[in-house]
Design a protein around this motif. Structure first.
Motif, mmCIF file in Angstrom:
data_model
loop_
_atom_site.group_PDB
_atom_site.id
_atom_site.type_symbol
_atom_site.label_atom_id
_atom_site.label_comp_id
_atom_site.label_asym_id
_atom_site.label_seq_id
_atom_site.Cartn_x
_atom_site.Cartn_y
_atom_site.Cartn_z
ATOM 1 N N ASN A 137 1.284 4.212 -2.826
ATOM 2 C CA ASN A 137 0.863 5.522 -2.596
ATOM 3 C C ASN A 137 1.954 6.414 -2.719
ATOM 4 N N LYS A 167 -9.407 -4.655 -1.504
ATOM 5 C CA LYS A 167 -8.912 -3.253 -1.094
ATOM 6 C C LYS A 167 -7.934 -2.739 -2.218
ATOM 7 N N LEU A 168 -7.133 -3.583 -2.803
ATOM 8 C CA LEU A 168 -6.226 -3.181 -4.023
ATOM 9 C C LEU A 168 -7.050 -2.838 -4.983
ATOM 10 N N HIS A 199 1.531 8.138 -8.627
ATOM 11 C CA HIS A 199 0.309 8.377 -9.060
ATOM 12 C C HIS A 199 0.320 8.176 -10.670
ATOM 13 N N GLN A 216 -8.091 0.831 -4.602
ATOM 14 C CA GLN A 216 -6.938 1.749 -4.921
ATOM 15 C C GLN A 216 -6.709 1.865 -6.235
ATOM 16 N N VAL A 258 -8.919 4.618 -8.083
ATOM 17 C CA VAL A 258 -8.619 5.895 -8.026
ATOM 18 C C VAL A 258 -7.439 6.255 -8.634
ATOM 19 N N THR A 265 0.655 -1.208 -0.233
ATOM 20 C CA THR A 265 0.094 -0.080 0.095
ATOM 21 C C THR A 265 0.896 1.322 -0.147
#
Length: 190
Positions: A99, A126-127, A102, A130, A133, A95
């Protein structure tokens, strides 16, 4: 096409490196010369907890480790995240690495190989959130390796044979998406 197979765990005694090598070997054996498949080990990058003063969406990273990581990720057309599941989540190392960047992720497809008690299904969910986004193309197939059926004594990796076919299907879809997105990528990340 260059595909980065990212080893998401940096934990001592991890299984991720063995799982990732197995994935790479299956993809190379299946896809041959249609793409280059590289292992990307987070341990090699030694990323600290996110230490950039400005979010990656607003400005490229300033730290040398961020620039090195960005150069690596920017060089790939697609990714396979190899992730364990810790308390229903991907490891903090993965994660955190995501982060840091981008633009480098945007417009590229991502596939998942998870391993854990239940095949890391919740960590991959959950990945997937992410990835959306970040404007990545989150493809559907997932290889879910369970500790009880694909590891002897929860540590010795011995995947069941049907998983090889699942990796082949994952590669087919990942490469199709990578080819389709390549000409659109500039518009997707601007």
């Amino acid at each position: 096409m260059r595909i980065g197979i990212i080893i998401g765990s940096t934990r001592p005694g991890r299984n991720g490196d063995r799982v990732a090598r197995w994935v790479r070997d299956r993809t190379v054996e299946y896809a041959g010369d249609t793409a280059e498949f590289d292992l990307v080990d987070l341990q090699d990058y030694q990323l600290p907890l996110l230490d950039e003063p400005v979010p990656a969406l607003r400005a490229p990273g300033q730290q040398p480790h961020t620039r090195r990581w960005a150069e690596c990720i920017g060089s790939y057309d697609a990714f396979i995240f190899v992730t364990p599941e810790y308390n229903t989540a991907p490891p903090a190392s993965l994660t955190n690495a995501i982060n840091f960047l981008h633009r480098e992720w945007g417009g590229k497809p991502v596939a998942y190989v998870g391993y854990g008690i239940y095949g890391a299904v919740m960590a991959v969910q959950k990945l997937r959130a992410q990835a959306g986004v970040l404007r990545m193309a989150d493809i559907g197939p997932q290889v879910a390796l369970t500790l009880s059926e694909d590891f002897v004594n929860f540590t010795d990796f011995q995947p069941r044979e049907p998983h090889t076919a699942a990796v082949h299907g994952l590669v087919d879809e990942l490469l199709a998406w990578a080819r389709a997105l390549a000409p659109l990528r500039p518009a997707l990340v601007s």
